[in-house]
Write a protein that holds these residues in place. Structure first.
Motif, PDB file in Angstrom:
ATOM      1  N   GLY A  40      -2.450 -15.233 -41.919  1.00  0.00           N
ATOM      2  CA  GLY A  40      -1.269 -14.620 -41.314  1.00  0.00           C
ATOM      3  C   GLY A  40      -0.948 -13.248 -41.864  1.00  0.00           C
ATOM      4  N   ARG A  43      -3.216 -10.624 -40.511  1.00  0.00           N
ATOM      5  CA  ARG A  43      -2.922 -10.398 -39.091  1.00  0.00           C
ATOM      6  C   ARG A  43      -1.700  -9.509 -38.911  1.00  0.00           C
ATOM      7  NH1 ARG A  43      -1.918 -15.832 -36.683  1.00  0.00           N
ATOM      8  NH2 ARG A  43      -1.520 -14.600 -34.804  1.00  0.00           N
ATOM      9  N   LEU A  44      -0.670  -9.710 -39.732  1.00  0.00           N
ATOM     10  CA  LEU A  44       0.513  -8.855 -39.656  1.00  0.00           C
ATOM     11  C   LEU A  44       0.157  -7.412 -39.989  1.00  0.00           C
ATOM     12  CD1 LEU A  44       3.128 -11.190 -41.373  1.00  0.00           C
ATOM     13  CD2 LEU A  44       3.293 -10.314 -39.024  1.00  0.00           C
ATOM     14  N   ALA A  47      -1.879  -5.889 -37.088  1.00  0.00           N
ATOM     15  CA  ALA A  47      -1.052  -5.600 -35.919  1.00  0.00           C
ATOM     16  C   ALA A  47      -0.205  -4.357 -36.142  1.00  0.00           C
ATOM     17  CB  ALA A  47      -0.165  -6.800 -35.602  1.00  0.00           C
ATOM     18  N   VAL A 224       3.367  -5.871 -43.345  1.00  0.00           N
ATOM     19  CA  VAL A 224       3.557  -4.937 -42.236  1.00  0.00           C
ATOM     20  C   VAL A 224       3.560  -3.503 -42.753  1.00  0.00           C
ATOM     21  CG1 VAL A 224       5.163  -4.172 -40.440  1.00  0.00           C
ATOM     22  CG2 VAL A 224       4.756  -6.622 -40.804  1.00  0.00           C
ATOM     23  N   GLY A 264       7.104 -10.571 -38.083  1.00  0.00           N
ATOM     24  CA  GLY A 264       6.566 -10.231 -36.771  1.00  0.00           C
ATOM     25  C   GLY A 264       7.524  -9.413 -35.930  1.00  0.00           C
ATOM     26  N   ASP A 265       8.835  -9.560 -36.184  1.00  0.00           N
ATOM     27  CA  ASP A 265       9.816  -8.765 -35.443  1.00  0.00           C
ATOM     28  C   ASP A 265       9.642  -7.276 -35.709  1.00  0.00           C
ATOM     29  OD1 ASP A 265      10.953 -11.128 -34.507  1.00  0.00           O
ATOM     30  OD2 ASP A 265      12.410 -11.210 -36.138  1.00  0.00           O
ATOM     31  N   VAL A 267       6.843  -5.654 -36.167  1.00  0.00           N
ATOM     32  CA  VAL A 267       5.754  -5.171 -35.312  1.00  0.00           C
ATOM     33  C   VAL A 267       6.244  -4.997 -33.881  1.00  0.00           C
ATOM     34  CG1 VAL A 267       3.438  -5.670 -34.445  1.00  0.00           C
ATOM     35  CG2 VAL A 267       4.048  -6.263 -36.811  1.00  0.00           C
ATOM     36  N   THR A 268       7.025  -5.969 -33.397  1.00  0.00           N
ATOM     37  CA  THR A 268       7.552  -5.907 -32.035  1.00  0.00           C
ATOM     38  C   THR A 268       8.523  -4.741 -31.856  1.00  0.00           C
ATOM     39  OG1 THR A 268       7.324  -8.311 -31.870  1.00  0.00           O
ATOM     40  CG2 THR A 268       8.758  -7.243 -30.269  1.00  0.00           C
TER      41      THR A 268
END
Length: 287
Positions: A40, A43-44, A47, A224, A264-265, A267-268
């Motif tokens: 994970g 992946r963060l 991304a 991130v 993840g927020d 990245v979004t």
């Protein structure tokens, strides 16, 4: 000691595509993955590096982790590493590299970090487990000395716990001075994260940011940030400037999300933050 405050002007200086840009010209970023149950964090980071503009982003992993990654990733490419392959050989064609998020702390992984520190001749972001392995090596160890000897840009992104493992206890009121000393000791840029983040360079440049929100105290947010820095380095942004810009963009995205934030927020939230920075001629057309 004088310091430049990190602000929006540093963020506006990030690279932007031109009419002739394509995925390879926008930079190739590699992120090294840990074990099959620790994918994970990488992946963060990958991304985030992709969102910040790197045109080609790959995750490098052993087969058991690569299978997990392939179940989730659509935009990032998966590079399967066989046991006999060195990471430095697999990363030779990339423009920048992120190493450390949930990577692992075994002797073999320490050897991998040494291999990349010595054998990857391009910008390198060292985070999380890579920092712990350097600290465990000690100032007289091969890893510490290999970081000092690098000629390509090297950026370390410790939170205060990792920083203490590397540099020893420090006075929080002297966080900037402590960050600068470690940067000069290791001949690397240090992004010392926290409520106040300091970016320090071996040449004496020092820049603080007070933008961080306490809602950023959530697992994965540091991954991130490492990916944002890596993505900017892949696009050939100078290392100190890349670190400062990434810190501002990361904190701004976190403040926009606010309560309930998970990694993840961030990245979004990046496209909206970037759209406020993009030069007028590059804004998306409203049809």
């Amino acid at each position: 000691m004088t310091a430049m405050i990190i602000g929006i002007e540093q963020a506006r200086a990030i690279p932007w595509p031109t009419a002739n840009s394509h995925k390879h010209s926008r930079g190739r970023l590699a992120v090294i993955c840990g074990g099959r149950l620790q994918t994970g964090a990488a992946r963060l980071a990958a991304a985030a590096g992709h969102r910040i503009g790197a045109g080609w982003v790959s995750l490098i992993a052993y087969p058991e982790a690569a299978t997990i990654l392939a179940c989730h990733e659509t935009e990032r490419l998966i590079v399967e590493r066989l046991p006999e392959q060195s990471l430095s050989s697999l990363c030779a064609d990339f423009d920048a590299l992120v190493l450390g998020p949930a990577f692992g702390l075994t002797d073999g992984q320490a050897g991998d970090v040494l291999d990349l520190v010595q054998g990857f001749p391009k910008p390198l972001v060292l985070d999380a487990d890579a920092l712990t392995l350097i600290a465990q090596s000690g100032r007289d160890g091969l890893l510490w000395q290999a970081v000092q000897a690098r000629t390509a840009p090297t950026i370390l992104t410790p939170h205060s716990g990792e920083f203490t493992r590397l540099a020893g206890a420090f006075d929080p009121e002297q966080k900037g001075e402590a960050s600068l000393k470690l940067a000069q000791d290791l001949q690397a840029i240090v992004v010392h994260k926290g409520a106040q983040t300091w970016v320090a360079a071996p040449d004496g440049r020092l820049a603080p940011s007070d933008l961080a929100t306490s809602f950023c105290a959530s697992a994965g947010t540091g991954d991130v940030l490492a990916g944002l820095i890596g993505g900017l380095l892949a696009q050939s942004m100078p290392a100190f400037e890349a670190a400062c810009a990434a810190v501002w963009i990361h904190a701004t995205a976190a403040n926009r999300v606010g309560p309930g934030l998970i990694a993840g927020d961030l990245v979004t939230a990046l496209p909206a933050v970037l759209n406020d920075l993009v030069p007028e001629g590059l804004r998306a057309r409203q049809l």
